[in-house]
Design an enzyme around this catalytic site. Structure first.
Site, PDB file in Angstrom:
ATOM      1  N   GLU A   1      32.667  21.945 -39.344  1.00 32.05           N
ATOM      2  CA  GLU A   1      32.643  22.080 -37.885  1.00 32.05           C
ATOM      3  C   GLU A   1      32.603  20.687 -37.276  1.00 32.05           C
ATOM      4  O   GLU A   1      31.845  19.850 -37.734  1.00 32.05           O
ATOM      5  CB  GLU A   1      31.359  22.854 -37.534  1.00 32.05           C
TER       6      GLU A   1
ATOM      7  N   CYS B   1      23.405  14.444 -35.862  1.00 32.37           N
ATOM      8  CA  CYS B   1      24.489  14.368 -36.848  1.00 32.37           C
ATOM      9  C   CYS B   1      24.751  12.958 -37.363  1.00 32.37           C
ATOM     10  O   CYS B   1      24.512  12.676 -38.536  1.00 32.37           O
ATOM     11  CB  CYS B   1      25.773  14.937 -36.256  1.00 32.37           C
TER      12      CYS B   1
ATOM     13  N   LEU C   1      34.420   3.341 -28.231  1.00 29.93           N
ATOM     14  CA  LEU C   1      34.201   1.890 -28.240  1.00 29.93           C
ATOM     15  C   LEU C   1      33.269   1.501 -27.092  1.00 29.93           C
ATOM     16  O   LEU C   1      33.357   0.392 -26.589  1.00 29.93           O
ATOM     17  CB  LEU C   1      35.530   1.136 -28.100  1.00 29.93           C
TER      18      LEU C   1
ATOM     19  N   LYS D   1      21.918  10.935 -39.532  1.00 31.81           N
ATOM     20  CA  LYS D   1      21.531  11.529 -40.825  1.00 31.81           C
ATOM     21  C   LYS D   1      22.754  11.739 -41.718  1.00 31.81           C
ATOM     22  O   LYS D   1      22.651  11.691 -42.946  1.00 31.81           O
ATOM     23  CB  LYS D   1      20.728  12.811 -40.641  1.00 31.81           C
TER      24      LYS D   1
ATOM     25  N   THR E   1      21.093  20.984 -41.959  1.00 31.17           N
ATOM     26  CA  THR E   1      20.898  20.193 -43.178  1.00 31.17           C
ATOM     27  C   THR E   1      20.268  18.867 -42.744  1.00 31.17           C
ATOM     28  O   THR E   1      20.927  17.834 -42.735  1.00 31.17           O
ATOM     29  CB  THR E   1      22.231  19.931 -43.917  1.00 31.17           C
TER      30      THR E   1
ATOM     31  N   GLY F   1      22.892   8.279 -31.752  1.00 31.18           N
ATOM     32  CA  GLY F   1      21.732   9.037 -32.205  1.00 31.18           C
ATOM     33  C   GLY F   1      22.158  10.474 -32.358  1.00 31.18           C
ATOM     34  O   GLY F   1      23.330  10.763 -32.570  1.00 31.18           O
TER      35      GLY F   1
END
Ligand code: UDX
Length: 435
Positions: free
Chosen positions: A148, A262, A252, A265, A85, A259
């Protein structure tokens, strides 16, 4: 159980192989025939620790097959939807066309009692719509949403031994719950906690988890900005606040930021969905999280400029790391690759390397000068930038490495080197958020 997995990307391939490992009979489906040919030959289409071994073991059982032909899923009682997606071009929202196409292609294959299980990360409300589509088709199949949480680099372990299972079900769908319990019998027997809930909560759990993780990283990177203005050390700050069990030290690590396919976006898609729902104010802070994250990349380039005397034009820069994180060849929204391109735009002569991601980076940006090793990248360089914290870079011997560079100047974009060791070997050491 007979299981199908629709979509053979990072998620689907790992899921299919792990389901086979658990004793199920599995068919993996993808529309990409090159990818299916590779998989059918037992070759993973991407790098993931432990996957090649698992895949070959799974293929040898004869219980794992791959195909482009969707009709081969008929006879499976569980159908996992594991397609991507991605972010829609020109928008923050998620592109659902692959999820919709996967469900549409499944419809003619479904039989009464089949369970379609959504695994893809989707905007809240999607599952309800898909469940209605499946019901309207009249096969007697039903839908569950089972997000997931696997991390790249640990995907096999995270799938075989997840830290929780979340089932989003229609109210009273005991049969769906029973089917998922049978799929995950081993993890449940091992004590994995299970949360049974409705579709909307299950969908939200996933994006909320990723939003929280992104916020945690941007929080410490915001502290790094303040540390840079005051001479404080963000890594010591993270250690000190991390001892508070309510805060915790994990996620942390200040540096170049997040990046991958997942976190970036997903927070943007979450904000876009909140806007549609009229609750955009609830998530305005995620815009800030995104901006803090992007500022780290700019800061890294500024620091590089500073270190080479004010201008990158004509300077030779060694880049160590292109993947968005170690133990992955994934360069989707990679901070390391982004910084590399910005350095080149600023006129630097860059030589870049990565233990696994050179070929994936080359496919996207063929014109970058990629080399095979850290030593090749560093030869004669005016500065070395460590951008992905692979173990082999963390383990570099500063004295020996100092022999190959032009100038012993290192910028640690991931706060993963020991400044004392590097400085005592004669290097000028700079890092994000540290004096
Ligand atoms: C993430 C979620 O962790 C996972 O649960 C979800 O299923 C998919 O998205 P992943 O994208 O594989 O997994 O990577 P993750 O380990 O979360 O790291 C994401 C990014 O954050 C990387 O670029 C990493 O370098 C960065 N990061 C992580 C930091 O900058 N600091 C940290 O302390 C931790």
């Amino acid at each position: 159980m007979k299981i199908s997995v629709i979509g053979c990307g990072y998620l689907g391939v790992v899921h299919a192989a792990c389901m086979t490992e658990l004793g199920h009979e599995v068919i993996g489906i993808d529309v990409d025939s090159d990818r299916i040919a590779l998989l059918a030959a037992g070759t993973p289409p991407f790098f993931e620790p432990g996957l090649a071994e698992l895949l070959s073991r799974s293929m040898q059982t004869g219980r794992l097959r791959f195909s482009t032909d969707i009709s081969e899923v008929s006879g499976s009682e569980v159908h996992f939807v594991a397609v991507g997606t991605p972010q829609l071009a020109g928008s923050d929202a998620a592109d659902l066309r692959f999820v919709r196409a996967a469900v549409d292609s499944l419809l003619p294959q479904l039989a009464a009692g089949d369970l379609v299980v959504g695994k893809s990360t989707v905007p809240v409300g999607t599952a309800r719509g898909l469940a209605d589509v499946i019901t309207a088709h009249g096969s007697g199949a039903t839908l569950a949403w089972n997000p997931e949480f696997l991390r790249e680099g640990f995907a096999v372990k995270d799938t075989l031994a997840p830290d929780r299972l979340v089932y989003g079900l229609d109210p009273g769908d005991g049969r769906g719950e029973g089917t998922l319990d049978a799929v995950y019998a081993r993890a449940l027997a091992g004590g994995t906690p299970k949360v049974v809930t409705d579709f909307a909560t299950a969908e939200l759990v996933k994006v909320a988890a990723n939003a929280f993780l992104a916020t945690k990283i941007s929080f410490i990177n915001a502290m790094a900005e303040v540390a840079e203005a005051t001479g404080a050390d963000v890594t010591q700050l993270a250690d000190a606040i991390g001892y508070d069990a309510r805060i915790g030290r994990r996620f942390l690590n200040a540096g170049l930021g997040f990046g991958g396919g997942c976190l970036p976006k997903d927070i943007r898609g979450f904000m876009a969905r909140a806007k549609e729902l009229g609750v955009d104010q609830a998530l305005t802070f995620l815009g800030e999280v995104d901006q803090i994250n992007n500022r780290r990349r700019e800061r890294m380039v500024d620091l590089a400029k500073e270190v080479v005397g004010g201008s990158l034009a004509g300077k030779r820069i060694a880049v160590l790391g292109l993947a968005f994180k170690p133990d992955s060849d994934d360069v989707r929204d990679s901070p390391a690759l982004d910084v590399t391109l910005r350095l080149i735009e600023s006129g630097a002569t860059v030589r870049a390397t990565d233990p696994q991601a050179v070929e994936t980076a080359r496919r996207r940006f063929p014109d970058v000068d990629y080399v095979a090793s850290a030593a090749d990248a560093a030869e004669g360089a005016d500065a070395v930038l460590l951008l992905t914290e692979w173990r082999e870079y963390r383990d570099l011997d500063p004295a020996a490495f100092g022999e190959v560079v032009g100038t012993t100047a290192i910028l640690d974009g991931r706060n993963c080197l020991d400044p004392v060791a590097w400085r005592s070997a004669g290097w000028s050491y700079r890092a994000l958020g540290r004096p």
